[in-house]
Structure formats: C-alpha cells, structure tokens
Design a protein around this motif. Structure first.
Motif, PDB file in Angstrom:
ATOM      1  N   ALA A 135       0.857  -1.184   0.000  1.00 39.89           N
ATOM      2  CA  ALA A 135       0.000   0.000   0.000  1.00 39.89           C
ATOM      3  C   ALA A 135       0.888   1.227   0.000  1.00 39.89           C
ATOM      4  O   ALA A 135       2.082   1.148   0.187  1.00 39.89           O
TER       5      ALA A 135
ATOM      6  N   ILE B 110      -3.143   4.652  -2.659  1.00 40.24           N
ATOM      7  CA  ILE B 110      -2.806   3.228  -2.651  1.00 40.24           C
ATOM      8  C   ILE B 110      -2.402   2.758  -4.039  1.00 40.24           C
ATOM      9  O   ILE B 110      -2.552   1.578  -4.368  1.00 40.24           O
TER      10      ILE B 110
ATOM     11  N   LEU C  92       4.434  -2.133   4.659  1.00 38.10           N
ATOM     12  CA  LEU C  92       3.370  -2.523   5.575  1.00 38.10           C
ATOM     13  C   LEU C  92       3.932  -3.173   6.832  1.00 38.10           C
ATOM     14  O   LEU C  92       4.964  -3.830   6.796  1.00 38.10           O
TER      15      LEU C  92
ATOM     16  N   GLN D  95       1.591  -8.118   6.025  1.00 40.04           N
ATOM     17  CA  GLN D  95       1.068  -8.341   4.691  1.00 40.04           C
ATOM     18  C   GLN D  95      -0.283  -9.062   4.764  1.00 40.04           C
ATOM     19  O   GLN D  95      -0.572  -9.741   5.748  1.00 40.04           O
TER      20      GLN D  95
ATOM     21  N   THR E 207      -5.038  -2.457   0.254  1.00 39.27           N
ATOM     22  CA  THR E 207      -3.828  -2.619  -0.545  1.00 39.27           C
ATOM     23  C   THR E 207      -4.118  -3.446  -1.792  1.00 39.27           C
ATOM     24  O   THR E 207      -5.043  -4.259  -1.813  1.00 39.27           O
TER      25      THR E 207
END
Length: 202
Positions: free
Chosen positions: A20, A109, A117, A120, A193
């Motif tokens: 993201a 995004i 991140l 995940q 994401t």
C-alpha cells in the motif's frame, strides 16, 4: 515479498504481495468534500477511485469501490480529478475514508508507492474457480490484481493480462471476488492494498 500457494484438485493458486502507499510529499492529493445531504447516512464510508495521469493531471477518473450513497462516490471522483500528481506517473488510485460528519481521510494506494506494511495480507478463505465445460483445454495462468480492503474482503478485482482467454478470466475473477483475507496493516491499523494473484488452470 511473500508467495502463497493453495492446492485444489486440478488447481493451484499463487499469490504475491504489493505494498500500500501514502501520498507523496511533492504531490497534492485533494481531500474530498463531505456530502452535506448525507448527514443521516452511515458513519464510515469507503470509496476507492482511480484515474489515468497525464502531465500531472487526472483524466478519466472512475470509482472502483463505494460502500455508501452515490454522493460519496461523486465527491471522491471530483477530489481525484482536482488532485495533482508527479508528471511521470501514469495512474493513481486513492482510497477515501469518510468518517463521522465533515471528516475525511485520503490514502494514495497506487501500486508500489509509500511505506512498507507492518503486516502483509494473508489468505483466510478461498473459492475454487468454476470448471468450464466447453472451454478450450488450456494449461493457462490468469494474472489478477485484487484490491483487498481493511475488512479483508476483495473490494475490486481485475485481470492483469489482456491476452488471456476471457472464459478463464471471468471464472478466475468470479472466484477471487469471494476470497477473504487477514488484511494488511500500516502503523498498526488495517489498510487497503493491491494484491497480485495468479490462478493456474491445469
């Protein structure tokens, strides 16, 4: 980068992760106006909009996901079209979160942008694509791009391979839209994401 494998009878699913992103400092991603006519509507509304970028300006903005009234989608689309991006970018995807009244949050995004991140996404539940009677007998991989929301559901799915057989693409997309994930997190909070996913028909 993690690789995920799920095995069914005659079907292998592969998945890899993309990160993201947050808005780049040199860009001006405009916050949307909160629709004043929707004060009695849900407290939190999520809208994801995408547009092509040419010369730093957005053209052809489209709403990929909207879980609230249409006024929120219109506001998000207008905000994206009024935003400024790096001239070298080809597209932008922005997740707008409308919270309470007059409060909005903007998250860029677009694939491959922003911080790493904390966690995940991980697949929790998958659905095997439907078998295709009458389809050509092919051993083929269907590359997809999934937009996984902070609730772990697939908000949007599209093919990443325009040359793939459409019957297989449709079957893969229909299955992927039913997947559920443990969502990604950023700064300890669930986040939306993009998630590349490949379904291999054997």
């Amino acid at each position: 980068m993690r690789r995920l494998v799920v095995l069914y009878a005659g079907l292998i699913v592969f998945g890899t992760l993309t990160l993201a992103a947050s808005a780049a400092a040199e860009e001006n991603v405009v916050a949307p106006a909160y629709p004043t006519e929707t004060r009695d509507k849900p407290v939190t509304v999520n809208v994801v909009a995408r547009g092509e970028v040419a010369g730093g300006k957005v053209t052809g903005a489209e709403v990929l996901y909207n879980d609230g009234p249409g006024a929120f989608a219109a506001s998000a689309r207008a905000a994206l079209e009024g935003s400024a991006f790096d001239a070298g970018r080809e597209n932008a995807t922005v997740w707008y979160v409308f919270r309470l009244m007059q409060d909005t949050k903007v998250n860029d995004i677009s694939g491959g942008r922003g911080r790493e991140l904390d966690a995940q996404p991980s697949l929790v539940e998958s659905v095997a694509p439907a078998f295709l009677p009458g389809a050509p007998s092919l051993q083929t991989e269907i590359a997809l791009r999934l937009l996984v929301g902070p609730d772990g559901t697939v908000w949007f799915a599209e093919t990443a391979d325009d040359g793939a057989n459409q019957m297989y693409v449709d079957s893969a997309l229909a299955a992927a839209r039913q997947f559920t994930f443990e969502p990604a997190t950023l700064d300890g909070e669930p986040t939306a994401t993009w998630y590349p996913f490949v379904i291999d028909f054997n």
